[in-house]
Design a protein around this motif. Structure first.
Motif, mmCIF file in Angstrom:
data_model
loop_
_atom_site.group_PDB
_atom_site.id
_atom_site.type_symbol
_atom_site.label_atom_id
_atom_site.label_comp_id
_atom_site.label_asym_id
_atom_site.label_seq_id
_atom_site.Cartn_x
_atom_site.Cartn_y
_atom_site.Cartn_z
ATOM 1 N N GLU A 54 0.837 -1.202 0.000
ATOM 2 C CA GLU A 54 0.000 0.000 0.000
ATOM 3 C C GLU A 54 0.874 1.254 0.000
ATOM 4 O OE1 GLU A 54 -3.346 0.214 -0.201
ATOM 5 O OE2 GLU A 54 -3.211 -1.940 -0.573
ATOM 6 N N PRO A 55 0.436 2.278 -0.712
ATOM 7 C CA PRO A 55 1.170 3.548 -0.650
ATOM 8 C C PRO A 55 1.125 4.094 0.776
ATOM 9 C CG PRO A 55 -0.465 3.584 -2.417
ATOM 10 C CD PRO A 55 -0.680 2.334 -1.633
ATOM 11 N N THR A 56 2.170 4.765 1.158
ATOM 12 C CA THR A 56 2.240 5.306 2.510
ATOM 13 C C THR A 56 2.034 6.813 2.497
ATOM 14 O OG1 THR A 56 3.579 5.487 4.485
ATOM 15 C CG2 THR A 56 4.750 5.570 2.393
ATOM 16 N N SER A 57 1.471 7.296 3.577
ATOM 17 C CA SER A 57 1.296 8.748 3.703
ATOM 18 C C SER A 57 2.300 9.310 4.702
ATOM 19 C CB SER A 57 -0.127 9.067 4.143
ATOM 20 O OG SER A 57 -0.380 8.480 5.404
ATOM 21 N N ASP A 58 3.296 8.504 5.100
ATOM 22 C CA ASP A 58 4.297 8.948 6.073
ATOM 23 C C ASP A 58 5.335 9.899 5.484
ATOM 24 O OD1 ASP A 58 3.053 7.307 7.865
ATOM 25 O OD2 ASP A 58 4.494 5.669 7.651
ATOM 26 N N PHE A 59 5.429 9.941 4.181
ATOM 27 C CA PHE A 59 6.453 10.779 3.541
ATOM 28 C C PHE A 59 6.102 12.249 3.700
ATOM 29 C CE2 PHE A 59 8.369 12.953 -0.087
ATOM 30 C CZ PHE A 59 9.686 12.576 0.085
ATOM 31 N N LYS A 60 7.065 13.032 4.151
ATOM 32 C CA LYS A 60 6.860 14.465 4.342
ATOM 33 C C LYS A 60 7.973 15.213 3.632
ATOM 34 C CE LYS A 60 6.699 18.065 7.762
ATOM 35 N NZ LYS A 60 7.659 18.617 8.682
ATOM 36 N N VAL A 61 7.615 16.142 2.795
ATOM 37 C CA VAL A 61 8.598 16.978 2.114
ATOM 38 C C VAL A 61 9.024 18.067 3.087
ATOM 39 C CG1 VAL A 61 9.028 18.520 0.173
ATOM 40 C CG2 VAL A 61 7.565 16.514 -0.124
ATOM 41 N N LEU A 62 10.313 18.124 3.348
ATOM 42 C CA LEU A 62 10.824 19.119 4.289
ATOM 43 C C LEU A 62 10.749 20.518 3.680
ATOM 44 C CD1 LEU A 62 13.993 17.306 5.650
ATOM 45 C CD2 LEU A 62 11.790 17.557 6.778
ATOM 46 N N GLN A 63 10.408 21.473 4.516
ATOM 47 C CA GLN A 63 10.364 22.884 4.137
ATOM 48 C C GLN A 63 11.590 23.576 4.741
ATOM 49 O OE1 GLN A 63 8.003 24.012 2.017
ATOM 50 N NE2 GLN A 63 7.332 21.877 1.962
ATOM 51 N N PRO A 64 11.923 24.762 4.276
ATOM 52 C CA PRO A 64 13.096 25.468 4.835
ATOM 53 C C PRO A 64 13.041 25.627 6.355
ATOM 54 C CG PRO A 64 12.394 26.546 2.836
ATOM 55 C CD PRO A 64 11.372 25.481 3.133
ATOM 56 N N CYS A 92 18.559 20.216 -2.101
ATOM 57 C CA CYS A 92 19.018 19.759 -0.791
ATOM 58 C C CYS A 92 17.846 19.334 0.092
ATOM 59 C CB CYS A 92 19.813 20.857 -0.089
ATOM 60 S SG CYS A 92 21.385 21.227 -0.880
ATOM 61 N N LEU A 93 16.769 20.094 0.064
ATOM 62 C CA LEU A 93 15.590 19.733 0.860
ATOM 63 C C LEU A 93 14.967 18.426 0.358
ATOM 64 C CD1 LEU A 93 13.985 23.260 1.285
ATOM 65 C CD2 LEU A 93 15.003 21.842 3.086
ATOM 66 N N ARG A 94 14.949 18.233 -0.943
ATOM 67 C CA ARG A 94 14.400 17.001 -1.516
ATOM 68 C C ARG A 94 15.240 15.798 -1.097
ATOM 69 N NH1 ARG A 94 13.281 19.118 -5.964
ATOM 70 N NH2 ARG A 94 15.338 18.964 -6.885
ATOM 71 N N VAL A 95 16.565 15.942 -1.157
ATOM 72 C CA VAL A 95 17.446 14.847 -0.751
ATOM 73 C C VAL A 95 17.277 14.553 0.735
ATOM 74 C CG1 VAL A 95 19.869 14.192 -0.453
ATOM 75 C CG2 VAL A 95 19.106 15.204 -2.600
ATOM 76 N N MET A 96 17.187 15.595 1.540
ATOM 77 C CA MET A 96 16.971 15.387 2.977
ATOM 78 C C MET A 96 15.632 14.730 3.255
ATOM 79 S SD MET A 96 18.550 18.695 4.939
ATOM 80 C CE MET A 96 17.901 18.131 6.491
ATOM 81 N N SER A 97 14.612 15.067 2.485
ATOM 82 C CA SER A 97 13.292 14.458 2.667
ATOM 83 C C SER A 97 13.350 12.958 2.415
ATOM 84 C CB SER A 97 12.275 15.100 1.726
ATOM 85 O OG SER A 97 12.122 16.458 1.995
ATOM 86 N N THR A 99 16.051 11.071 2.369
ATOM 87 C CA THR A 99 16.973 10.442 3.322
ATOM 88 C C THR A 99 16.300 10.207 4.659
ATOM 89 O OG1 THR A 99 18.818 11.542 2.234
ATOM 90 C CG2 THR A 99 19.220 10.666 4.431
ATOM 91 N N SER A 100 15.582 11.207 5.155
ATOM 92 C CA SER A 100 14.916 11.042 6.450
ATOM 93 C C SER A 100 13.802 10.005 6.374
ATOM 94 C CB SER A 100 14.386 12.377 6.954
ATOM 95 O OG SER A 100 13.389 12.862 6.086
ATOM 96 N N TYR A 101 13.175 9.865 5.214
ATOM 97 C CA TYR A 101 12.123 8.868 5.061
ATOM 98 C C TYR A 101 12.693 7.454 5.043
ATOM 99 C CZ TYR A 101 8.382 6.118 3.016
ATOM 100 O OH TYR A 101 7.434 5.155 2.790
ATOM 101 N N PHE A 102 13.777 7.247 4.289
ATOM 102 C CA PHE A 102 14.323 5.903 4.153
ATOM 103 C C PHE A 102 15.176 5.485 5.341
ATOM 104 C CE2 PHE A 102 13.488 6.701 -0.411
ATOM 105 C CZ PHE A 102 12.602 5.649 -0.576
#
Length: 103
Positions: A54-64, A92-97, A99-102
């Motif tokens: 199932e797709p997860t809704s735990d992923f959060k895109v980091l903001q500044p 950088c924010l996308r990569v951090m998002s 990285t923090s998710y995985f």
């Protein structure tokens, strides 16, 4: 000066370069583009087979505001990056998002 030799298919001066010129004509490039696009669409619809579950809704895109340390470091290079600053910051924010998710 020597005149540049014409690349003929039957007697090529540089066989690989001549073959590339002959093979990569307009029709071939159009076919390759269309084939790649169709393959991408096909692979997109096969994603559930490759990534079951199932797709997860735990992923959060980091903001500044979520990454103050990163923003502090990036501020130092804002002038050097110029108009590319926002693109680099977003990268950088996308990569951090991810990285923090995985992790």
């Amino acid at each position: 000066r020597q005149k540049s030799a014409q690349c003929r298919v039957d007697e090529p001066l540089f066989p690989r370069a001549c073959r590339a010129r002959v093979i990569l004509n307009r029709e071939t490039m159009m076919f390759m583009t269309l084939f790649t696009a169709l393959a991408a669409v096909f692979m997109y619809y096969l994603q559930p087979l490759f990534f079951p579950g199932e797709p997860t809704s735990d992923f959060k895109v980091l903001q500044p505001d979520d990454a103050p340390v990163l923003m502090e470091y990036l501020k130092k290079y804002e002038k050097d990056l110029g108009e590319d600053f926002l693109a680099y910051r977003n990268h950088c924010l996308r990569v951090m998002s991810f990285t923090s998710y995985f992790l």
